[in-house]
Design a protein around this motif. Structure first.
Motif, PDB file in Angstrom:
ATOM      1  N   PRO A   1       0.697  -0.747  -0.805  1.00 30.85           N
ATOM      2  CA  PRO A   1       0.259   0.060   0.099  1.00 30.85           C
ATOM      3  C   PRO A   1       0.563   1.197  -0.126  1.00 30.85           C
ATOM      4  CG  PRO A   1      -0.054  -0.891   2.005  1.00 30.85           C
ATOM      5  CD  PRO A   1       0.474  -2.112   1.504  1.00 30.85           C
ATOM      6  N   MET A   2       0.887   2.149  -1.156  1.00 31.58           N
ATOM      7  CA  MET A   2       2.124   3.623  -1.724  1.00 31.58           C
ATOM      8  C   MET A   2       1.285   4.010  -2.143  1.00 31.58           C
ATOM      9  SD  MET A   2       4.774   2.411   0.104  1.00 31.58           S
ATOM     10  CE  MET A   2       4.396   1.756   2.103  1.00 31.58           C
ATOM     11  N   PRO A   3      -0.055   4.612  -1.870  1.00 31.70           N
ATOM     12  CA  PRO A   3      -0.462   4.415  -0.323  1.00 31.70           C
ATOM     13  C   PRO A   3      -1.719   3.969  -0.325  1.00 31.70           C
ATOM     14  CG  PRO A   3      -0.650   6.498  -1.123  1.00 31.70           C
ATOM     15  CD  PRO A   3       0.105   6.111  -2.215  1.00 31.70           C
ATOM     16  N   ALA A   4      -2.188   3.755  -2.050  1.00 32.62           N
ATOM     17  CA  ALA A   4      -3.093   2.268  -2.232  1.00 32.62           C
ATOM     18  C   ALA A   4      -2.727   1.104  -3.029  1.00 32.62           C
ATOM     19  CB  ALA A   4      -4.160   3.096  -3.590  1.00 32.62           C
TER      20      ALA A   4
ATOM     21  N   GLY B   1      -3.262  -4.433   7.207  1.00 27.94           N
ATOM     22  CA  GLY B   1      -3.505  -3.929   8.276  1.00 27.94           C
ATOM     23  C   GLY B   1      -2.388  -3.263   9.325  1.00 27.94           C
ATOM     24  N   PHE B   2      -1.423  -3.564   8.622  1.00 31.40           N
ATOM     25  CA  PHE B   2      -0.122  -3.393   9.090  1.00 31.40           C
ATOM     26  C   PHE B   2       0.040  -1.828   9.177  1.00 31.40           C
ATOM     27  CE2 PHE B   2       1.410  -7.624   9.231  1.00 31.40           C
ATOM     28  CZ  PHE B   2       3.009  -7.999   9.363  1.00 31.40           C
ATOM     29  N   PHE B   3      -0.266  -1.823   8.760  1.00 29.40           N
ATOM     30  CA  PHE B   3      -0.215   0.686   7.883  1.00 29.40           C
ATOM     31  C   PHE B   3      -2.030   0.922   8.587  1.00 29.40           C
ATOM     32  CE2 PHE B   3      -1.298   3.894   5.277  1.00 29.40           C
ATOM     33  CZ  PHE B   3      -0.065   4.725   4.569  1.00 29.40           C
ATOM     34  N   ILE B   4      -2.403   0.177   8.799  1.00 26.55           N
ATOM     35  CA  ILE B   4      -3.715   0.557   9.734  1.00 26.55           C
ATOM     36  C   ILE B   4      -3.164   0.818  10.965  1.00 26.55           C
ATOM     37  CG2 ILE B   4      -6.201   0.910  10.401  1.00 26.55           C
ATOM     38  CD1 ILE B   4      -7.474  -0.395   7.598  1.00 26.55           C
ATOM     39  N   PHE B   5      -3.101  -0.342  11.341  1.00 30.22           N
ATOM     40  CA  PHE B   5      -2.940  -1.068  12.919  1.00 30.22           C
ATOM     41  C   PHE B   5      -1.268  -0.083  13.688  1.00 30.22           C
ATOM     42  CE2 PHE B   5      -5.682  -4.217  12.089  1.00 30.22           C
ATOM     43  CZ  PHE B   5      -6.682  -4.507  12.983  1.00 30.22           C
TER      44      PHE B   5
ATOM     45  N   PHE C   1      12.245  -1.171  -2.312  1.00 27.80           N
ATOM     46  CA  PHE C   1      10.459  -2.399  -1.578  1.00 27.80           C
ATOM     47  C   PHE C   1      11.281  -2.362  -0.780  1.00 27.80           C
ATOM     48  CE2 PHE C   1       9.405  -6.607  -0.917  1.00 27.80           C
ATOM     49  CZ  PHE C   1       8.057  -5.951  -1.013  1.00 27.80           C
ATOM     50  N   MET C   2      12.349  -2.648   0.022  1.00 25.50           N
ATOM     51  CA  MET C   2      12.932  -3.115   1.697  1.00 25.50           C
ATOM     52  C   MET C   2      12.542  -2.050   1.746  1.00 25.50           C
ATOM     53  SD  MET C   2      12.912  -7.012   2.208  1.00 25.50           S
ATOM     54  CE  MET C   2      14.416  -6.712   3.339  1.00 25.50           C
ATOM     55  N   CYS C   3      13.245  -0.705   1.711  1.00 29.28           N
ATOM     56  CA  CYS C   3      13.047   0.593   2.551  1.00 29.28           C
ATOM     57  C   CYS C   3      11.065   0.662   2.564  1.00 29.28           C
ATOM     58  CB  CYS C   3      14.227   1.723   2.133  1.00 29.28           C
ATOM     59  SG  CYS C   3      15.002   1.677   1.953  1.00 29.28           S
ATOM     60  N   SER C   4      10.168   0.009   1.621  1.00 29.91           N
ATOM     61  CA  SER C   4       8.925   1.079   1.275  1.00 29.91           C
ATOM     62  C   SER C   4       8.938   0.135   2.553  1.00 29.91           C
ATOM     63  CB  SER C   4       8.273   0.436   0.719  1.00 29.91           C
ATOM     64  OG  SER C   4       9.073   1.495  -0.690  1.00 29.91           O
ATOM     65  N   ILE C   5       8.431  -1.495   3.606  1.00 33.22           N
ATOM     66  CA  ILE C   5       8.275  -1.738   3.988  1.00 33.22           C
ATOM     67  C   ILE C   5       8.762  -2.049   4.991  1.00 33.22           C
ATOM     68  CG2 ILE C   5       8.960  -4.721   4.733  1.00 33.22           C
ATOM     69  CD1 ILE C   5       8.231  -5.899   2.190  1.00 33.22           C
ATOM     70  N   THR C   6       9.765  -1.416   5.173  1.00 38.79           N
ATOM     71  CA  THR C   6      10.285  -0.932   6.825  1.00 38.79           C
ATOM     72  C   THR C   6       9.399   0.287   6.783  1.00 38.79           C
ATOM     73  OG1 THR C   6      12.273  -1.373   6.017  1.00 38.79           O
ATOM     74  CG2 THR C   6      11.738   0.480   8.340  1.00 38.79           C
ATOM     75  N   TYR C   7       8.857   1.131   6.252  1.00 33.71           N
ATOM     76  CA  TYR C   7       8.370   1.793   6.323  1.00 33.71           C
ATOM     77  C   TYR C   7       6.874   2.021   7.087  1.00 33.71           C
ATOM     78  CZ  TYR C   7       5.013   5.911   5.545  1.00 33.71           C
ATOM     79  OH  TYR C   7       3.637   7.123   6.156  1.00 33.71           O
ATOM     80  N   VAL C   8       6.045   0.841   6.041  1.00 28.55           N
ATOM     81  CA  VAL C   8       4.625  -0.052   6.481  1.00 28.55           C
ATOM     82  C   VAL C   8       4.939  -0.223   7.996  1.00 28.55           C
ATOM     83  CG1 VAL C   8       3.537  -1.542   5.764  1.00 28.55           C
ATOM     84  CG2 VAL C   8       4.194  -0.335   3.537  1.00 28.55           C
ATOM     85  N   ILE C   9       5.607  -0.727   8.659  1.00 31.48           N
ATOM     86  CA  ILE C   9       6.031  -1.771   9.495  1.00 31.48           C
ATOM     87  C   ILE C   9       6.146  -0.586  10.500  1.00 31.48           C
ATOM     88  CG2 ILE C   9       7.267  -3.123  11.352  1.00 31.48           C
ATOM     89  CD1 ILE C   9       7.688  -4.329   9.014  1.00 31.48           C
ATOM     90  N   PHE C  10       6.902   0.544  10.576  1.00 32.57           N
ATOM     91  CA  PHE C  10       7.949   1.235  11.309  1.00 32.57           C
ATOM     92  C   PHE C  10       6.623   2.400  11.512  1.00 32.57           C
ATOM     93  CE2 PHE C  10      10.743  -1.945  11.600  1.00 32.57           C
ATOM     94  CZ  PHE C  10      10.389  -2.464  12.231  1.00 32.57           C
ATOM     95  N   PHE C  11       6.965   3.214  10.504  1.00 33.79           N
ATOM     96  CA  PHE C  11       6.718   5.007  10.192  1.00 33.79           C
ATOM     97  C   PHE C  11       5.095   5.157   8.781  1.00 33.79           C
ATOM     98  CE2 PHE C  11      10.919   4.175  10.109  1.00 33.79           C
ATOM     99  CZ  PHE C  11      11.527   4.531  10.746  1.00 33.79           C
TER     100      PHE C  11
ATOM    101  N   ILE D   1       4.818  10.033   2.614  1.00 28.70           N
ATOM    102  CA  ILE D   1       5.194   8.711   2.423  1.00 28.70           C
ATOM    103  C   ILE D   1       6.650   8.533   1.837  1.00 28.70           C
ATOM    104  CG2 ILE D   1       4.562   6.427   1.258  1.00 28.70           C
ATOM    105  CD1 ILE D   1       1.785   6.607   2.361  1.00 28.70           C
ATOM    106  N   PHE D   2       7.321   8.702   0.354  1.00 25.37           N
ATOM    107  CA  PHE D   2       7.575   9.312  -0.265  1.00 25.37           C
ATOM    108  C   PHE D   2       8.976  10.151  -0.020  1.00 25.37           C
ATOM    109  CE2 PHE D   2      10.565  11.164  -3.359  1.00 25.37           C
ATOM    110  CZ  PHE D   2      11.129  10.012  -3.925  1.00 25.37           C
ATOM    111  N   PHE D   3       9.328  10.454   0.845  1.00 21.66           N
ATOM    112  CA  PHE D   3      10.058  11.617   2.888  1.00 21.66           C
ATOM    113  C   PHE D   3      10.689  10.814   2.896  1.00 21.66           C
ATOM    114  CE2 PHE D   3      11.186  13.810   5.863  1.00 21.66           C
ATOM    115  CZ  PHE D   3      12.200  14.939   5.277  1.00 21.66           C
ATOM    116  N   PHE D   4       9.486   9.841   4.117  1.00 23.35           N
ATOM    117  CA  PHE D   4      10.129   8.778   4.463  1.00 23.35           C
ATOM    118  C   PHE D   4      10.751   8.085   3.998  1.00 23.35           C
ATOM    119  CE2 PHE D   4       7.243  11.206   7.704  1.00 23.35           C
ATOM    120  CZ  PHE D   4       8.078  10.395   8.608  1.00 23.35           C
ATOM    121  N   ILE D   5      10.578   7.448   3.148  1.00 21.09           N
ATOM    122  CA  ILE D   5      11.205   6.106   2.559  1.00 21.09           C
ATOM    123  C   ILE D   5      12.335   6.430   1.566  1.00 21.09           C
ATOM    124  CG2 ILE D   5      11.054   4.854   0.419  1.00 21.09           C
ATOM    125  CD1 ILE D   5       8.088   4.328   0.662  1.00 21.09           C
ATOM    126  N   PHE D   6      12.316   8.072   1.394  1.00 23.99           N
ATOM    127  CA  PHE D   6      13.481   8.776   1.082  1.00 23.99           C
ATOM    128  C   PHE D   6      15.159   8.583   1.598  1.00 23.99           C
ATOM    129  CE2 PHE D   6      17.010  11.817  -1.228  1.00 23.99           C
ATOM    130  CZ  PHE D   6      16.623  11.006  -2.179  1.00 23.99           C
TER     131      PHE D   6
END
Length: 299
Positions: A90-93, A164-168, A232-242, A251-256
């Motif tokens: 979800p990035m964001p959709a 579900g990760f992204f919401i909770f 991709f791995m940085c995007s997963i990191t964002y989804v889980i932690f940020f 979203i792009f700022f944090f992943i960058f």
């Protein structure tokens, strides 16, 4: 319609790879105080474009080997799997909504190991074969750790879906999660074969690793898949932690920022020894992650 969206997503990712190459060259040039591709044209933009054209137009040398099919097919499959990973994030959709998208990600990550095996074996070169063996040993070791790490988050968020990760996780911040972030970042660098764990391409002993026999389009596809996986791995990191919002620019700022951290580490840290890498996996990280899984599920 879905194919068109996937095509647009793929083109966007390739542009992000070009951006990452440009940024990485400039940052490494500044960190190491040297002139290089970052000095050509306007901040090295022309050099990045010309390098891409050169790689695509360069002769693709095909050796008469017993693994010719695998030699040709593995770069194509590697890039295809790297792009396919993005359809459930979800990035964001999200492009394809799936209740088991986390398992899909683990499946794609496991299959990508075969592309490295085929690339090294199909090259009919001892250097490539040794490089692929080292790469597979490293990736499999850290995929086991990643599997336990994901198991903790699956139990914590009670969802097999990245959405579900992204919401909770918007209301789930605590000190324990910040500690897990640094542990995860180490595992992510090893899975991506990035400094200080870039032992797959140890030039002094492997002459480039499993892709040493590739040129032209084959090398280009392997190179693109590696850098797509970094995003991709940085995007997963964002989804889980940020998971701080649904704004695309946020979203792009944090992943960058996460991508820049990966690049900075390449210019500052020395390369690890392979034996120390495996020791770090099985003797230190694995028991530690299992212990976290045991005590953290009650949070």
């Amino acid at each position: 319609m879905l194919f068109i969206l996937f095509l647009l997503l793929s083109l966007s990712l390739l542009l992000l790879v070009a951006l990452l190459v440009l940024v990485e060259r400039n940052i490494l040039g500044l960190l190491q105080i040297r002139k290089g591709p970052n000095m050509v044209g306007i901040y090295g933009i022309l050099q990045t474009v010309m390098d891409g054209i050169k790689l695509l137009l360069k002769q693709y040398i095909l050796k008469s080997t017993y693994g010719l099919f695998f030699f040709i097919f593995s770069p194509v499959l590697s890039l295809g799997l790297a792009l396919l990973n993005w359809v459930v994030i979800p990035m964001p959709a999200v492009l394809v909504s799936n209740n088991y998208s986390v398992l899909f990600t683990l499946f794609i990550s496991s299959v990508m190991v075969y592309t490295i095996v085929w690339a090294g074996w199909g090259s009919s070169s001892i250097y490539s074969l040794v490089g692929s063996i080292r790469a597979v040993a490293q990736m499999i070791s850290y995929e086991v750790v990643i599997g336990f790490f994901f198991l903790f988050f699956l139990m914590y968020f009670k969802s097999f879906n990245w959405e579900g990760f992204f919401i909770f996780n918007q209301g789930s911040y605590n000190i324990f999660f910040f500690f897990l972030f640094f542990l995860w970042f180490i595992i992510m660098l090893a899975e991506l074969n990035r400094t200080p764990f870039d032992l797959v391409e140890g030039e002094s002993e492997l002459v480039g690793g499993f892709n040493v026999e590739y040129s032209g389009a084959g090398f280009t596809l392997l190179f693109l898949s590696e850098y797509v996986n970094i995003w991709f791995m940085c995007s997963i990191t964002y989804v889980i932690f940020f998971g701080l919002g649904v704004s695309f620019f946020l979203i792009f700022f944090f992943i960058f920022i996460l991508v820049l951290m990966v690049v900075f580490l390449r210019g500052t840290l020395p390369r690890y020894k392979f034996t120390d890498l495996i020791f770090l996996t099985w003797i230190i990280l694995m028991p530690f992650v299992v212990f976290i899984l045991m005590i953290g599920t009650g949070l």
